[in-house]
Design a protein around this motif. Structure first.
Motif, mmCIF file in Angstrom:
data_model
loop_
_atom_site.group_PDB
_atom_site.id
_atom_site.type_symbol
_atom_site.label_atom_id
_atom_site.label_comp_id
_atom_site.label_asym_id
_atom_site.label_seq_id
_atom_site.Cartn_x
_atom_site.Cartn_y
_atom_site.Cartn_z
ATOM 1 N N TYR A 186 28.127 11.630 11.678
ATOM 2 C CA TYR A 186 27.347 12.734 11.098
ATOM 3 C C TYR A 186 27.663 12.932 9.600
ATOM 4 N N MET A 187 27.796 11.832 8.869
ATOM 5 C CA MET A 187 28.247 11.912 7.481
ATOM 6 C C MET A 187 27.093 12.021 6.486
ATOM 7 N N PHE A 188 25.930 11.470 6.835
ATOM 8 C CA PHE A 188 24.867 11.310 5.839
ATOM 9 C C PHE A 188 23.623 12.130 6.168
ATOM 10 N N ASP A 189 23.004 12.613 5.088
ATOM 11 C CA ASP A 189 21.699 13.274 5.213
ATOM 12 C C ASP A 189 20.571 12.256 5.222
ATOM 13 N N ILE A 190 20.738 11.205 4.417
ATOM 14 C CA ILE A 190 19.715 10.168 4.297
ATOM 15 C C ILE A 190 20.380 8.796 4.267
ATOM 16 N N ILE A 191 19.862 7.893 5.058
ATOM 17 C CA ILE A 191 20.254 6.479 4.982
ATOM 18 C C ILE A 191 19.014 5.689 4.580
ATOM 19 N N ARG A 245 12.185 9.423 -2.994
ATOM 20 C CA ARG A 245 12.317 10.575 -3.889
ATOM 21 C C ARG A 245 11.662 11.823 -3.296
ATOM 22 N N GLN A 246 10.703 11.614 -2.422
ATOM 23 C CA GLN A 246 10.041 12.738 -1.746
ATOM 24 C C GLN A 246 11.038 13.515 -0.876
ATOM 25 N N PRO A 301 0.810 -1.223 0.000
ATOM 26 C CA PRO A 301 0.000 0.000 0.000
ATOM 27 C C PRO A 301 0.843 1.272 0.000
ATOM 28 N N TRP A 302 2.157 1.143 0.065
ATOM 29 C CA TRP A 302 3.048 2.306 -0.035
ATOM 30 C C TRP A 302 4.034 2.058 -1.165
ATOM 31 N N ASP A 303 4.736 3.111 -1.570
ATOM 32 C CA ASP A 303 5.715 3.047 -2.660
ATOM 33 C C ASP A 303 7.071 3.486 -2.102
ATOM 34 N N LEU A 317 19.738 1.442 -6.523
ATOM 35 C CA LEU A 317 20.513 2.664 -6.275
ATOM 36 C C LEU A 317 20.770 3.413 -7.581
ATOM 37 N N LEU A 318 21.108 2.706 -8.627
ATOM 38 C CA LEU A 318 21.350 3.349 -9.921
ATOM 39 C C LEU A 318 20.081 3.988 -10.475
ATOM 40 N N SER A 319 18.934 3.378 -10.186
ATOM 41 C CA SER A 319 17.672 3.924 -10.709
ATOM 42 C C SER A 319 17.356 5.294 -10.121
ATOM 43 N N LEU A 320 17.940 5.614 -8.955
ATOM 44 C CA LEU A 320 17.709 6.931 -8.338
ATOM 45 C C LEU A 320 18.417 8.050 -9.099
ATOM 46 N N GLU A 321 19.472 7.683 -9.844
ATOM 47 C CA GLU A 321 20.259 8.662 -10.606
ATOM 48 C C GLU A 321 20.723 9.813 -9.714
ATOM 49 N N HIS A 322 21.123 9.466 -8.504
ATOM 50 C CA HIS A 322 21.625 10.469 -7.552
ATOM 51 C C HIS A 322 23.071 10.812 -7.921
ATOM 52 N N PRO A 323 23.490 12.056 -7.736
ATOM 53 C CA PRO A 323 24.880 12.411 -8.063
ATOM 54 C C PRO A 323 25.867 11.434 -7.426
ATOM 55 N N TYR A 324 26.708 10.870 -8.261
ATOM 56 C CA TYR A 324 27.562 9.776 -7.805
ATOM 57 C C TYR A 324 28.491 10.186 -6.659
#
Length: 254
Positions: free
Chosen positions: A112-117, A44-45, A36-38, A64-71
């Protein structure tokens, strides 16, 4: 019905190789009820181009590659050696930092390295997640709950002993995460139906998911597999119940 040929077919499915985390080989021989969730939409939100991102248990890096986040802002961990080799060929040449890890309690990154895990179906130590996140950082995890496929595992395997605890559920994880200093932004749990349309697909699946089907082999489970084959002949499928939950948590600012 030629059970000799049937068993030969199942034994061949048992020996099939598997890479990354890709079940496309049996995709047309099973169906999974949508959640029921994506997970992707939720990530991406929150994900911004300048977010420093860690993907825990990246598999072969397909998602991970599908996110196309800056490498240069993208990091990943993986334990399974064949997947690590795959990542060396696909992720590292792009500039994505990939570390092989074996211990959830000691990840090779600075405080304190990451904004999102993000974490899809991977174990975690919430103390390490807390240490690695920046203040107000986000932890997004979709987990396979402890009741996942448990009924069919117990049917197939004599003297079944669970590896994943049935206590691994939404309520207990919310308590764990909140107690470590997070606020919960989203939490949901679901038990989707998983259908197999032939026993060979189940054999392939069970051999890979060895922590849910401990000591599974075609030889040791042959009579039970024949019973399931008869059910498929009658109704067209066999059904299992999965267990999923998702949590989006934000680290409280220091």
């Amino acid at each position: 019905m030629d059970y000799k040929k049937l068993k030969e077919y199942w034994l061949a499915e048992e020996k099939k190789s598997f890479q990354g985390w890709n079940f496309s080989y049996i995709s047309n021989r099973k169906s999974e009820e949508p959640l029921p969730w994506d997970y992707d939409k939720i990530i991406r939100q929150y994900l911004k181009a300048d977010s420093v991102l860690l993907d825990m248990g990246t598999g072969g890096g397909e998602y991970l590659l599908s996110l196309e986040h800056p490498y240069q802002n993208t990091f990943a961990t993986e334990a399974y050696p064949p997947n690590v080799e795959l990542c060396k060929n696909t992720l590292i040449p792009l500039g994505i930092d990939v570390r092989q890890v074996f211990n959830d309690h000691d990840l090779p990154y600075e405080n304190y390295m990451f904004d999102i895990i993000i974490n899809r179906h991977e174990s975690f130590d919430i103390n390490e997640v807390y240490r690695l996140l920046k203040p107000n950082g986000l932890f997004i995890t979709q987990q396979v709950g402890g009741l996942n496929n448990k009924e069919i595992s117990k049917f197939l395997i004599d003297d079944f002993k669970e590896i994943t605890s049935s206590d691994h559920n939404l309520a207990n994880n919310i308590e764990l995460i909140q107690n470590r200093g997070f606020t919960i932004l989203k939490a949901e749990e679901y038990f989707p139906k998983l259908k197999f349309f032939d026993v060979g697909a189940l054999v392939y699946f069970a051999k890979i998911i060895e922590w849910e089907f401990p000591n599974f082999t075609v030889d040791s489970c042959y009579e039970k597999l024949c019973e399931l084959h008869s059910i498929i002949e009658e109704q067209g499928f066999i059904e299992s119940r999965e267990h999923r939950f998702i949590i989006v948590a934000q680290k409280l600012s220091i």
